[in-house]
Scaffold this motif. Structure first.
Motif, short mmCIF file in Angstrom:
data_model
loop_
_atom_site.label_atom_id
_atom_site.label_comp_id
_atom_site.label_asym_id
_atom_site.label_seq_id
_atom_site.Cartn_x
_atom_site.Cartn_y
_atom_site.Cartn_z
N ILE A 141 -55.28 34.34 26.54
CA ILE A 141 -54.64 34.49 25.23
C ILE A 141 -55.24 33.44 24.30
O ILE A 141 -55.25 32.25 24.62
CB ILE A 141 -53.12 34.30 25.32
CG1 ILE A 141 -52.53 35.23 26.40
CG2 ILE A 141 -52.46 34.57 23.97
CD1 ILE A 141 -51.08 34.91 26.75
N LEU A 142 -55.74 33.89 23.15
CA LEU A 142 -56.35 33.00 22.16
C LEU A 142 -55.45 32.89 20.93
O LEU A 142 -54.87 33.88 20.50
CB LEU A 142 -57.71 33.54 21.72
CG LEU A 142 -58.78 33.72 22.79
CD1 LEU A 142 -59.97 34.48 22.20
CD2 LEU A 142 -59.24 32.37 23.35
N ASP A 143 -55.38 31.69 20.36
CA ASP A 143 -54.63 31.52 19.11
C ASP A 143 -55.25 30.40 18.29
O ASP A 143 -55.80 29.44 18.84
CB ASP A 143 -53.15 31.20 19.38
CG ASP A 143 -52.28 31.47 18.16
OD1 ASP A 143 -51.75 32.60 18.04
OD2 ASP A 143 -52.13 30.56 17.32
N ASN A 144 -55.15 30.54 16.97
CA ASN A 144 -55.75 29.54 16.09
C ASN A 144 -54.86 28.33 15.86
O ASN A 144 -55.33 27.30 15.36
CB ASN A 144 -56.10 30.17 14.73
CG ASN A 144 -54.91 30.80 14.04
OD1 ASN A 144 -54.11 31.49 14.67
ND2 ASN A 144 -54.78 30.61 12.74
N HIS A 145 -53.58 28.40 16.19
CA HIS A 145 -52.67 27.29 15.97
C HIS A 145 -52.66 26.33 17.16
O HIS A 145 -53.21 26.63 18.23
CB HIS A 145 -51.25 27.82 15.72
CG HIS A 145 -51.13 28.56 14.43
ND1 HIS A 145 -51.40 29.91 14.33
CD2 HIS A 145 -50.76 28.15 13.19
CE1 HIS A 145 -51.20 30.30 13.07
NE2 HIS A 145 -50.83 29.25 12.36
N ASP A 146 -52.00 25.19 16.98
CA ASP A 146 -51.85 24.25 18.09
C ASP A 146 -50.55 24.48 18.84
O ASP A 146 -50.16 23.67 19.68
CB ASP A 146 -51.93 22.80 17.59
CG ASP A 146 -50.85 22.46 16.56
OD1 ASP A 146 -49.93 23.29 16.35
OD2 ASP A 146 -50.93 21.38 15.95
N GLU A 147 -49.87 25.58 18.54
CA GLU A 147 -48.59 25.94 19.16
C GLU A 147 -48.56 27.45 19.35
O GLU A 147 -49.17 28.20 18.59
CB GLU A 147 -47.44 25.48 18.24
CG GLU A 147 -46.04 25.91 18.65
CD GLU A 147 -45.56 25.25 19.93
OE1 GLU A 147 -46.18 25.55 20.98
OE2 GLU A 147 -44.59 24.48 19.89
N PHE A 148 -47.86 27.87 20.39
CA PHE A 148 -47.70 29.31 20.62
C PHE A 148 -46.41 29.81 19.96
O PHE A 148 -45.58 29.01 19.53
CB PHE A 148 -47.70 29.62 22.12
CG PHE A 148 -46.64 28.88 22.91
CD1 PHE A 148 -45.32 29.30 22.92
CD2 PHE A 148 -46.98 27.76 23.66
CE1 PHE A 148 -44.35 28.61 23.65
CE2 PHE A 148 -46.01 27.06 24.40
CZ PHE A 148 -44.70 27.50 24.39
N GLY A 149 -46.26 31.11 19.86
CA GLY A 149 -45.04 31.70 19.34
C GLY A 149 -45.18 32.32 17.98
O GLY A 149 -44.25 32.98 17.51
N GLY A 150 -46.33 32.09 17.30
CA GLY A 150 -46.46 32.63 15.95
C GLY A 150 -45.40 32.03 15.04
O GLY A 150 -45.24 30.80 14.98
N HIS A 151 -44.66 32.90 14.35
CA HIS A 151 -43.61 32.41 13.45
C HIS A 151 -42.36 31.95 14.19
O HIS A 151 -41.46 31.36 13.59
CB HIS A 151 -43.21 33.50 12.45
CG HIS A 151 -44.35 33.99 11.63
ND1 HIS A 151 -44.60 35.31 11.42
CD2 HIS A 151 -45.34 33.32 10.97
CE1 HIS A 151 -45.69 35.45 10.67
NE2 HIS A 151 -46.15 34.26 10.40
N ALA A 152 -42.29 32.25 15.47
CA ALA A 152 -41.16 31.78 16.28
C ALA A 152 -41.46 30.34 16.69
O ALA A 152 -41.97 30.07 17.78
CB ALA A 152 -40.97 32.68 17.50
N ARG A 153 -41.15 29.42 15.82
CA ARG A 153 -41.61 28.03 15.94
C ARG A 153 -40.44 27.09 16.17
O ARG A 153 -39.39 27.20 15.53
CB ARG A 153 -42.36 27.64 14.66
CG ARG A 153 -43.04 26.30 14.70
CD ARG A 153 -44.13 26.21 15.75
NE ARG A 153 -45.25 27.09 15.46
CZ ARG A 153 -46.32 26.73 14.77
NH1 ARG A 153 -46.40 25.50 14.27
NH2 ARG A 153 -47.32 27.58 14.58
N ARG A 154 -40.63 26.14 17.05
CA ARG A 154 -39.61 25.16 17.42
C ARG A 154 -39.94 23.82 16.78
O ARG A 154 -41.08 23.36 16.82
CB ARG A 154 -39.57 25.04 18.95
CG ARG A 154 -38.59 24.00 19.53
CD ARG A 154 -38.77 24.00 21.04
NE ARG A 154 -37.97 23.01 21.73
CZ ARG A 154 -36.83 23.23 22.37
NH1 ARG A 154 -36.33 24.46 22.38
NH2 ARG A 154 -36.20 22.27 23.01
N ASN A 155 -38.93 23.18 16.18
CA ASN A 155 -39.07 21.83 15.64
C ASN A 155 -38.06 20.91 16.34
O ASN A 155 -36.87 21.25 16.43
CB ASN A 155 -38.79 21.79 14.14
CG ASN A 155 -39.79 22.56 13.30
OD1 ASN A 155 -39.50 22.93 12.18
ND2 ASN A 155 -40.99 22.80 13.83
#
Length: 665
Positions: A141-155
């Motif tokens: 699985i490839l992604d351009n961000h440093d986190e997975f989940g797309g817009h489902a983001r945890r802070n």
């Protein structure tokens, strides 16, 4: 409530901009050391080596070691960071060759049964469904961000005076209306250990009443920029609209018009049948209907402009009147429209949710990031050391080890900060036996091969990644322009001002932010939502940057360009100023009370809705999404853009459809 006259804004010192808070810096999420000497395309968005950060542990802060920052704990500017967008933007602009030698592609020698482009919920679900059909399959699985989940983001945040981590959500809020989920989408949730009925216990449904906090929709902040002076209007229980807004900075005529919309609506389309009225509404924006049909003045238009922003990510001057009627916004009750079912001219979301009234309680502390985390753990069990099985409760405080996401000994590998740059078959798409997938990482281009590919990234990128597509399909992908969004989480030392003012949710009439609200009262899996007003809490602020009086697509482009040019300091200043103005009468002081800020900037946010107002093909079709998601050889297309519809269940359903297509001849 405050009735401050309009004046020049406060100084940075008054706002506390000079106060050190728990945040990264002003370099758009990049470390100060990296910003000084490392090319932007290689930045990770991590803190500087040795900078103090907070682990996912509920109690203990730890100093960060180089390269070991924990993405959920990174603060400052997150979401679509400049680092995540740098390579996609160079591809879009035809400038990739100026950044990297495109002729020097390193062949990694890796071959996978499946490569998934995009680690959002749709991409993760596609990998899950593929592995379910093909046990033991090798997946990358490839992604351009440093986190997975797309817009489902945890802070995550560590607040002074609280032993346990504070958790917020930086994007997808909830499992919205689970009763409408398909068997496929609900089946996946159950397989991941999510039992939606349990949220009736986890979500404290008496919390707002316990503290006498006004219902959502019953608090409006009139800004001086639109109305001449600031005014916070909190509706007391049982108060009429006139009583609620009697001190608002509007003329007597405008107040009469607002009261008329809520309490005394007329039939402003006399002589037309039900169908004719709906056809007329389908050709008008909500603001246009109020102005041109109802006849309200500019003050009322300013009052309603952000009414649609939270739900639809666009203002009333863009959102359609027919869907505004379906949503129950004021001004339509006198038309006598048949509401037993949706009109065929309503948007897709309006039609599918029409008969469903689930309570809005199906919310993890990190929103739907918990779904993404459960998917990752199901795909890569070693991602949470010592945990063989996670469920909806244990995932909440689970500490993921990001160094375990991409290891040689794993059947599934998740490669972050690795934007895909090219997808093409080894030969003709109709007969090729493999696909080349090229991605950028560590300053260079790398290539793997795969039997199949699921393209689950933004469809606007599909046009550039898959040059084998016919031009009609590439153009259809280009149509999938997402609505920009801002999700800011602000940690404050207490929430006493909200109790003093008697509110939990504020709609603002303009500016960067449409909404400011207390975090949802959810306690589960050992995580405890703040119970005492003197405890720290997360305030969430939502902004919809799409420009008004433009089509959904053009407004999104305009808003995205404006948003992506801004740095963290400008957002921080806006947040501090806004909260001082809205909460000041409750004793709030941004300089004293704000402990941390994370701004999740989504230049590419919600999949846009098709509407009869802006899309001539709606509702009869065919739609651009239908053309865009057509299979190409060994490549299939997922993502919520393929619907298009900005909901988690749709992302899951589109992933399942894509994987099923791989089984077809």
């Amino acid at each position: 409530m405050s009735d401050q006259p309009r004046r020049n804004g406060p100084s940075d010192e008054e706002l506390g901009m000079d106060r050190k808070i728990s945040r990264r810096d002003f370099f758009d999420g990049a470390s100060a050391a990296a910003a000084a000497g490392i090319a932007a395309v290689a930045l990770s968005g991590c803190g500087a080596p040795g900078e103090r950060t907070w682990s996912a542990s509920p109690r203990t802060p730890v100093p960060a070691e180089p390269g070991t920052d924990y993405p959920p704990g990174m603060e400052g500017l997150r979401g679509n960071t400049q680092q995540a967008l740098s390579i996609p933007h160079t591809i879009r602009d035809g400038r990739l060759g100026s950044v990297v030698n495109t002729s020097a592609v390193s062949d990694t020698g890796e071959h996978y049964d499946l490569v998934v482009v995009g680690a959002g919920i749709s991409g993760l679900a596609a990998a899950y469904f593929y592995r379910k059909k093909n046990p033991g399959a090798k997946v990358l699985i490839l992604d351009n961000h440093d986190e997975f989940g797309g817009h489902a983001r945890r802070n995550e945040f560590h607040a002074e005076g609280r032993d346990q981590v504070l958790i917020g959500y930086g994007g997808t809020q909830a499992i919205d209306t689970p009763s409408i989920y398909s068997d496929t989408a609900m089946g996946l949730l159950k397989e991941l250990g999510i039992e939606v009925d349990k949220f009736e216990e986890f979500f404290d449904q008496e919390f707002y009443n316990r503290w006498d906090l006004a219902d959502e929709g019953d608090t409006v902040f009139f800004r001086a920029e639109e109305f001449g002076r600031d005014h916070l209007a909190v509706r007391a229980e049982g108060a009429s609209v006139r009583e609620w807004l009697k001190d608002a900075p509007v003329s007597p005529e405008a107040l009469d018009e607002i009261v008329m919309l809520y309490d005394e609506p007329q039939d402003w389309l006399p002589g037309l049948s039900d169908g004719e009225k709906k056809e007329r509404l389908a050709r008008l924006t909500y603001a246009g209907y109020l102005r041109d049909v109802v006849g309200v003045g500019d003050e009322v238009l300013a009052y309603v402009e952000t009414l649609t922003s939270d739900e639809w990510a666009v203002p009333a001057s863009t959102w359609g009147a027919l869907d505004a009627w379906g949503e129950g916004y004021p001004g339509f009750d006198g038309l006598g429209l048949d509401d037993s079912r949706a009109s065929p001219l309503n948007s897709f979301s309006m039609r599918r949710f029409w008969d469903f009234e689930d309570p809005y309680i199906h919310h993890f502390p990190d929103g739907n990031a918990s779904i993404a985390r459960l998917l990752v753990h199901a795909l890569i069990p070693g991602s949470v050391p010592g945990e063989e099985k996670l469920d909806m409760e244990s995932v909440v405080l689970a500490e993921f080890d990001y160094s375990k996401l991409d290891t040689d000994d794993s059947d599934v590998r998740l490669r972050l900060q690795a934007p895909c740059t090219d997808l093409r078959h080894d030969g003709s798409p109709s007969s090729a036996e493999r696909v080349f997938a090229t991605y950028h990482r560590d300053g260079g281009l790398h290539r793997v091969t795969a039997d199949h590919v699921v393209m689950a990234a933004w469809h606007v990128m599909g046009k550039y990644l898959m040059k084998e597509l016919p031009s009609s399909q590439r153009n259809a992908m280009q149509d999938a322009s997402k609505q920009p969004l801002l999700y800011a989480n602000v940690v404050v030392r207490n929430w006493r001002p909200w109790v003093e003012l008697g509110m939990r949710h504020i709609r603002l009439t303009g500016g960067d932010w449409a909404v400011a609200q207390l975090d949802y009262p959810v306690s589960m899996g050992g995580y405890e939502h703040p119970q005492n007003p003197d405890e720290p809490i997360v305030i969430q602020m939502i902004g919809a940057p799409s420009a008004g009086v433009q089509s959904l697509k053009q407004g999104a482009i305009t808003g995205r360009h404006r948003t992506l040019k801004r740095d963290f300091a400008s957002f921080e200043r806006s947040i501090r100023h806004t909260l001082n103005r809205t909460l000041g009468d409750g004793g709030f002081d941004a300089k004293r009370d704000i402990e941390a800020i994370t701004v999740n900037r989504w230049g590419h946010g919600y999949a846009r809705e098709y509407t009869s107002l802006w899309d001539s093909f709606w509702p009869d079709g065919p739609t651009p999404a239908e053309r865009a998601r057509k299979r190409l050889g060994r490549i299939v297309i997922a993502n919520s853009d393929a619907a298009p519809n900005a909901y988690t269940d749709i992302a899951i359903d589109e992933a399942h459809r894509a994987v099923e297509e791989l089984g077809e001849a």
